[in-house]
Write a protein that holds these residues in place. Sequence first.
Motif, short mmCIF file in Angstrom:
data_model
loop_
_atom_site.label_atom_id
_atom_site.label_comp_id
_atom_site.label_asym_id
_atom_site.label_seq_id
_atom_site.Cartn_x
_atom_site.Cartn_y
_atom_site.Cartn_z
N PRO A 148 60.70 -11.68 -25.59
CA PRO A 148 59.28 -11.15 -24.99
C PRO A 148 58.23 -12.25 -25.66
N ASP A 149 57.00 -12.02 -24.94
CA ASP A 149 55.78 -12.93 -25.62
C ASP A 149 55.61 -12.80 -26.91
N ARG A 150 55.27 -13.74 -27.60
CA ARG A 150 55.17 -13.88 -29.06
C ARG A 150 56.35 -13.49 -30.17
N VAL B 126 51.75 -23.73 -10.02
CA VAL B 126 52.10 -22.31 -9.74
C VAL B 126 51.79 -21.54 -11.00
N ARG B 127 52.21 -22.13 -12.26
CA ARG B 127 51.97 -21.23 -13.55
C ARG B 127 50.54 -21.03 -13.77
N LYS B 128 49.71 -21.96 -13.14
CA LYS B 128 48.03 -21.65 -13.14
C LYS B 128 47.60 -20.44 -12.62
N TYR C 77 60.62 -9.04 -16.71
CA TYR C 77 59.20 -8.81 -16.12
C TYR C 77 59.03 -8.56 -14.88
N GLN C 78 59.69 -8.99 -13.88
CA GLN C 78 59.46 -8.37 -12.46
C GLN C 78 60.33 -7.09 -12.08
N GLY C 79 61.57 -7.01 -12.94
CA GLY C 79 62.44 -6.13 -12.80
C GLY C 79 62.15 -5.04 -13.55
N ARG D 268 60.00 -25.68 -19.68
CA ARG D 268 59.45 -24.26 -19.67
C ARG D 268 59.17 -23.77 -18.32
N GLU D 269 59.58 -22.55 -18.10
CA GLU D 269 59.07 -21.68 -16.82
C GLU D 269 58.21 -20.58 -17.21
N PRO D 270 57.28 -20.09 -16.52
CA PRO D 270 56.88 -21.15 -15.31
C PRO D 270 56.53 -22.67 -15.68
N GLY D 271 56.95 -23.48 -14.90
CA GLY D 271 56.26 -24.71 -15.34
C GLY D 271 57.32 -25.89 -15.24
N SER E 296 58.51 -21.77 -8.47
CA SER E 296 58.47 -22.59 -9.56
C SER E 296 59.98 -23.14 -10.21
N ARG E 297 60.60 -21.94 -10.13
CA ARG E 297 62.12 -22.14 -10.75
C ARG E 297 63.04 -23.07 -9.69
N SER E 298 62.66 -22.93 -8.22
CA SER E 298 63.67 -23.75 -7.66
C SER E 298 63.12 -25.41 -7.64
N ASP F 180 62.46 -23.15 -21.93
CA ASP F 180 61.85 -22.02 -22.63
C ASP F 180 61.48 -20.81 -21.64
N ARG F 181 62.47 -20.07 -21.39
CA ARG F 181 62.54 -19.04 -20.22
C ARG F 181 63.27 -19.51 -19.10
N PHE F 182 64.04 -18.60 -18.50
CA PHE F 182 64.77 -18.97 -17.18
C PHE F 182 64.97 -17.58 -16.34
N THR F 183 66.01 -17.45 -15.76
CA THR F 183 65.92 -16.20 -14.95
C THR F 183 66.28 -14.72 -15.57
N LEU F 184 66.58 -14.57 -16.72
CA LEU F 184 66.35 -13.35 -17.35
C LEU F 184 64.83 -13.03 -17.62
N SER F 185 64.03 -13.92 -17.74
CA SER F 185 62.62 -13.28 -17.74
C SER F 185 62.34 -12.78 -16.34
N THR F 186 62.75 -13.19 -15.42
CA THR F 186 62.33 -12.52 -14.16
C THR F 186 62.92 -11.19 -13.93
N GLU F 187 64.09 -10.92 -14.53
CA GLU F 187 64.81 -9.65 -14.53
C GLU F 187 63.97 -8.83 -15.44
N LEU G 250 49.96 -17.97 -11.51
CA LEU G 250 50.54 -16.82 -12.04
C LEU G 250 49.81 -16.19 -13.33
N LEU G 251 49.21 -17.25 -14.33
CA LEU G 251 48.64 -16.82 -15.48
C LEU G 251 47.26 -16.46 -15.46
N ASP G 252 46.55 -16.90 -14.36
CA ASP G 252 44.98 -16.85 -14.33
C ASP G 252 44.77 -15.36 -14.55
P1 TMP Z 1 55.21 -18.21 -21.42
O1 TMP Z 1 53.80 -17.80 -22.01
O2 TMP Z 1 56.43 -17.64 -22.31
O3 TMP Z 1 55.43 -19.46 -21.27
O4 TMP Z 1 55.68 -17.25 -20.15
C1 TMP Z 1 54.45 -16.84 -19.37
C2 TMP Z 1 54.59 -15.60 -19.09
O5 TMP Z 1 55.23 -15.31 -17.56
C3 TMP Z 1 55.26 -14.58 -19.79
O6 TMP Z 1 54.37 -13.56 -19.87
C4 TMP Z 1 56.46 -14.27 -19.16
C5 TMP Z 1 56.30 -14.39 -17.92
N1 TMP Z 1 57.32 -14.54 -16.92
C6 TMP Z 1 57.64 -13.60 -15.71
O7 TMP Z 1 56.90 -12.59 -15.82
N2 TMP Z 1 58.55 -14.03 -15.12
C7 TMP Z 1 59.37 -15.15 -15.05
O8 TMP Z 1 60.29 -15.20 -14.35
C8 TMP Z 1 59.02 -16.12 -16.10
C9 TMP Z 1 59.91 -17.38 -16.19
C10 TMP Z 1 57.80 -15.73 -17.03
#
Ligand code: TMP
Length: 208
Positions: free
Chosen positions: A12-14, A50-52, A104-106, A39-42, A73-75, A95-102, A54-56
Amino acid sequence: MEKGFFIVFEGPDRSGKSTQAALLKAWLEENGFDVILTREPGGTALSEQVRKILLDPNGKVSPLAELFLFSASRSQHTAEIIKPAIAAGKIVISDRFTLSTEAYQGYGRGLPLDEIQTINNIASESIQPDLTILFDIPEQEFEKRMRAEETKNGTDRFESEHLDFRSKIHKAYKDFAQRKGIKKIDASKSIDDIRKEVLRLVKEIIIK
Ligand code: TMP
Protein backbone atom coordinates in the motif's frame (compact mmCIF):
# COMPACT_ATOMS: atom_id res chain seq x y z
CA MET A 1 25.63 -13.59 -20.94
CA GLU A 2 23.51 -14.83 -18.05
CA LYS A 3 19.97 -13.60 -17.67
CA GLY A 4 19.40 -10.98 -14.97
CA PHE A 5 16.81 -10.83 -12.21
CA PHE A 6 13.53 -9.04 -11.85
CA ILE A 7 12.61 -7.96 -8.31
CA VAL A 8 9.30 -6.22 -7.54
CA PHE A 9 8.37 -4.26 -4.41
CA GLU A 10 4.66 -4.12 -3.69
CA GLY A 11 2.39 -2.78 -0.98
CA PRO A 12 0.00 0.00 0.00
CA ASP A 13 0.94 3.68 -0.18
CA ARG A 14 3.35 4.80 2.55
CA SER A 15 4.46 1.28 3.40
CA GLY A 16 8.14 2.25 3.07
CA LYS A 17 8.84 0.21 -0.07
CA SER A 18 10.43 3.04 -2.06
CA THR A 19 12.97 3.73 0.71
CA GLN A 20 13.84 0.03 0.80
CA ALA A 21 14.11 -0.22 -2.99
CA ALA A 22 16.72 2.57 -2.93
CA LEU A 23 18.64 0.88 -0.06
CA LEU A 24 18.66 -2.41 -1.95
CA LYS A 25 19.95 -0.73 -5.11
CA ALA A 26 22.80 0.86 -3.14
CA TRP A 27 23.77 -2.48 -1.54
CA LEU A 28 23.70 -4.35 -4.84
CA GLU A 29 25.85 -1.72 -6.54
CA GLU A 30 28.35 -1.74 -3.70
CA ASN A 31 28.59 -5.48 -4.27
CA GLY A 32 29.30 -5.17 -7.96
CA PHE A 33 25.89 -5.80 -9.50
CA ASP A 34 24.52 -3.82 -12.41
CA VAL A 35 21.17 -2.49 -11.21
CA ILE A 36 18.23 -0.56 -12.62
CA LEU A 37 15.81 0.91 -10.10
CA THR A 38 12.56 1.84 -11.77
CA ARG A 39 8.90 2.36 -10.90
CA GLU A 40 5.33 2.06 -12.06
CA PRO A 41 3.63 4.04 -13.26
CA GLY A 42 6.76 5.51 -14.83
CA GLY A 43 10.26 4.43 -15.73
CA THR A 44 10.30 5.71 -19.33
CA ALA A 45 9.63 9.15 -20.86
CA LEU A 46 6.20 8.08 -22.08
CA SER A 47 5.31 6.28 -18.84
CA GLU A 48 6.33 9.28 -16.73
CA GLN A 49 3.97 11.44 -18.83
CA VAL A 50 1.20 8.94 -18.19
CA ARG A 51 2.10 9.01 -14.47
CA LYS A 52 1.50 12.77 -14.41
CA ILE A 53 -1.96 12.32 -15.93
CA LEU A 54 -2.82 9.49 -13.54
CA LEU A 55 -1.68 11.23 -10.36
CA ASP A 56 -3.00 14.74 -11.15
CA PRO A 57 -5.29 15.57 -8.19
CA ASN A 58 -7.53 17.61 -10.51
CA GLY A 59 -7.72 14.94 -13.20
CA LYS A 60 -10.95 13.17 -14.12
CA VAL A 61 -10.27 9.54 -15.05
CA SER A 62 -12.85 6.75 -15.26
CA PRO A 63 -11.91 3.37 -13.69
CA LEU A 64 -11.52 1.76 -17.12
CA ALA A 65 -9.47 4.64 -18.53
CA GLU A 66 -7.33 4.38 -15.39
CA LEU A 67 -6.77 0.66 -16.01
CA PHE A 68 -5.73 1.25 -19.61
CA LEU A 69 -3.44 4.16 -18.73
CA PHE A 70 -1.61 2.09 -16.10
CA SER A 71 -1.40 -0.71 -18.67
CA ALA A 72 -0.07 1.59 -21.40
CA SER A 73 2.58 2.82 -19.00
CA ARG A 74 3.46 -0.80 -18.13
CA SER A 75 3.68 -1.97 -21.70
CA GLN A 76 6.15 0.78 -22.66
CA HIS A 77 8.09 0.17 -19.44
CA THR A 78 8.29 -3.59 -20.11
CA ALA A 79 9.41 -3.20 -23.72
CA GLU A 80 11.82 -0.30 -23.25
CA ILE A 81 13.38 -0.99 -19.84
CA ILE A 82 12.54 -4.24 -18.06
CA LYS A 83 12.97 -6.86 -20.80
CA PRO A 84 16.17 -5.45 -22.35
CA ALA A 85 17.80 -4.96 -18.93
CA ILE A 86 17.04 -8.51 -17.80
CA ALA A 87 18.29 -9.86 -21.14
CA ALA A 88 21.52 -7.87 -20.61
CA GLY A 89 22.09 -9.59 -17.24
CA LYS A 90 21.07 -6.64 -15.02
CA ILE A 91 19.05 -6.69 -11.83
CA VAL A 92 15.84 -4.73 -12.31
CA ILE A 93 14.07 -3.49 -9.18
CA SER A 94 10.60 -2.14 -9.88
CA ASP A 95 8.67 -0.16 -7.30
CA ARG A 96 5.22 -1.67 -8.10
CA PHE A 97 4.14 -3.92 -10.97
CA THR A 98 1.05 -5.94 -11.94
CA LEU A 99 -0.16 -6.66 -8.38
CA SER A 100 -0.77 -2.92 -7.92
CA THR A 101 -3.29 -3.01 -10.76
CA GLU A 102 -5.09 -5.96 -9.19
CA ALA A 103 -5.14 -4.13 -5.84
CA TYR A 104 -6.09 -0.60 -6.92
CA GLN A 105 -8.16 -1.12 -10.07
CA GLY A 106 -9.51 -4.55 -9.02
CA TYR A 107 -10.18 -4.43 -5.27
CA GLY A 108 -10.18 -0.61 -5.13
CA ARG A 109 -12.25 0.36 -8.17
CA GLY A 110 -14.14 -2.91 -8.45
CA LEU A 111 -13.10 -3.89 -12.00
CA PRO A 112 -13.21 -7.66 -12.65
CA LEU A 113 -9.99 -9.34 -11.49
CA ASP A 114 -9.92 -11.90 -14.31
CA GLU A 115 -10.07 -9.14 -16.93
CA ILE A 116 -7.32 -7.21 -15.12
CA GLN A 117 -5.13 -10.31 -15.03
CA THR A 118 -5.57 -10.78 -18.79
CA ILE A 119 -4.71 -7.13 -19.48
CA ASN A 120 -1.75 -7.35 -17.07
CA ASN A 121 -0.40 -10.35 -18.97
CA ILE A 122 -0.69 -8.52 -22.28
CA ALA A 123 0.90 -5.30 -20.99
CA SER A 124 3.77 -7.09 -19.24
CA GLU A 125 4.33 -9.55 -22.12
CA SER A 126 3.76 -12.19 -19.43
CA ILE A 127 7.07 -11.59 -17.71
CA GLN A 128 7.03 -12.80 -14.12
CA PRO A 129 9.16 -11.33 -11.33
CA ASP A 130 11.84 -13.65 -9.91
CA LEU A 131 10.96 -12.19 -6.51
CA THR A 132 8.00 -10.14 -5.26
CA ILE A 133 8.43 -8.56 -1.83
CA LEU A 134 5.14 -7.44 -0.34
CA PHE A 135 5.21 -4.76 2.33
CA ASP A 136 2.47 -5.75 4.72
CA ILE A 137 1.00 -3.33 7.26
CA PRO A 138 -0.21 -5.46 10.20
CA GLU A 139 -3.90 -5.12 11.15
CA GLN A 140 -3.34 -3.21 14.41
CA GLU A 141 -0.97 -0.75 12.80
CA PHE A 142 -3.38 -0.24 9.88
CA GLU A 143 -6.28 0.50 12.24
CA LYS A 144 -4.10 2.93 14.21
CA ARG A 145 -3.21 4.79 11.00
CA MET A 146 -6.85 4.88 9.86
CA ARG A 147 -8.01 6.24 13.24
CA ALA A 148 -5.30 8.91 13.17
CA GLU A 149 -6.45 9.96 9.73
CA GLU A 150 -10.11 10.05 10.75
CA THR A 151 -9.54 12.38 13.69
CA LYS A 152 -7.22 14.53 11.61
CA ASN A 153 -9.47 14.95 8.58
CA GLY A 154 -13.01 14.56 9.92
CA THR A 155 -15.37 12.23 8.10
CA ASP A 156 -17.05 14.00 5.20
CA ARG A 157 -18.21 11.94 2.24
CA PHE A 158 -15.00 12.16 0.30
CA GLU A 159 -12.81 11.46 3.27
CA SER A 160 -14.81 8.37 4.17
CA GLU A 161 -14.67 7.23 0.57
CA HIS A 162 -10.94 7.73 0.76
CA LEU A 163 -10.69 5.61 3.92
CA ASP A 164 -12.95 2.98 2.40
CA PHE A 165 -10.67 2.81 -0.64
CA ARG A 166 -7.60 2.43 1.60
CA SER A 167 -9.30 -0.47 3.42
CA LYS A 168 -9.91 -2.24 0.11
CA ILE A 169 -6.25 -1.88 -0.84
CA HIS A 170 -5.22 -3.18 2.56
CA LYS A 171 -7.48 -6.22 2.08
CA ALA A 172 -6.07 -6.80 -1.42
CA TYR A 173 -2.49 -7.01 -0.18
CA LYS A 174 -3.55 -9.25 2.73
CA ASP A 175 -5.01 -11.65 0.16
CA PHE A 176 -1.98 -11.44 -2.16
CA ALA A 177 0.35 -12.26 0.74
CA GLN A 178 -1.19 -15.75 0.74
CA ARG A 179 -0.28 -16.38 -2.90
CA LYS A 180 2.47 -18.82 -3.74
CA GLY A 181 5.87 -17.21 -4.29
CA ILE A 182 5.05 -13.86 -2.65
CA LYS A 183 7.42 -12.90 0.17
CA LYS A 184 5.76 -10.83 2.88
CA ILE A 185 7.60 -8.34 5.07
CA ASP A 186 6.24 -6.63 8.20
CA ALA A 187 6.30 -2.95 7.19
CA SER A 188 5.89 -1.77 10.79
CA LYS A 189 9.45 -2.89 11.67
CA SER A 190 12.41 -0.50 11.73
CA ILE A 191 14.04 0.58 8.46
CA ASP A 192 17.16 -1.37 9.36
CA ASP A 193 15.31 -4.58 10.27
CA ILE A 194 13.39 -4.41 7.00
CA ARG A 195 16.58 -3.72 5.05
CA LYS A 196 18.16 -6.88 6.52
CA GLU A 197 15.09 -8.96 5.71
CA VAL A 198 15.02 -7.64 2.12
CA LEU A 199 18.71 -8.50 1.71
CA ARG A 200 18.13 -12.01 3.04
CA LEU A 201 15.36 -12.60 0.48
CA VAL A 202 17.36 -11.13 -2.38
CA LYS A 203 20.51 -13.11 -1.56
CA GLU A 204 18.45 -16.30 -1.69
CA ILE A 205 17.80 -15.74 -5.38
CA ILE A 206 20.95 -14.00 -6.65
CA ILE A 207 23.62 -15.98 -4.79
CA LYS A 208 23.36 -19.61 -5.77
P1 TMP B 1 3.57 5.29 -6.05
O1 TMP B 1 3.21 6.52 -5.33
O2 TMP B 1 3.80 4.10 -5.20
O3 TMP B 1 4.64 5.50 -7.06
O4 TMP B 1 2.26 4.84 -6.93
C1 TMP B 1 1.42 5.75 -7.49
C2 TMP B 1 -0.01 5.38 -7.23
O5 TMP B 1 -0.53 4.64 -8.34
C3 TMP B 1 -0.26 4.54 -5.99
O6 TMP B 1 -1.31 5.14 -5.23
C4 TMP B 1 -0.73 3.22 -6.52
C5 TMP B 1 -1.30 3.56 -7.87
N1 TMP B 1 -1.26 2.47 -8.86
C6 TMP B 1 -2.45 1.94 -9.35
O7 TMP B 1 -3.53 2.38 -8.96
N2 TMP B 1 -2.38 0.94 -10.29
C7 TMP B 1 -1.20 0.46 -10.79
O8 TMP B 1 -1.20 -0.44 -11.63
C8 TMP B 1 0.02 1.04 -10.27
C9 TMP B 1 1.34 0.56 -10.80
C10 TMP B 1 -0.05 2.03 -9.32
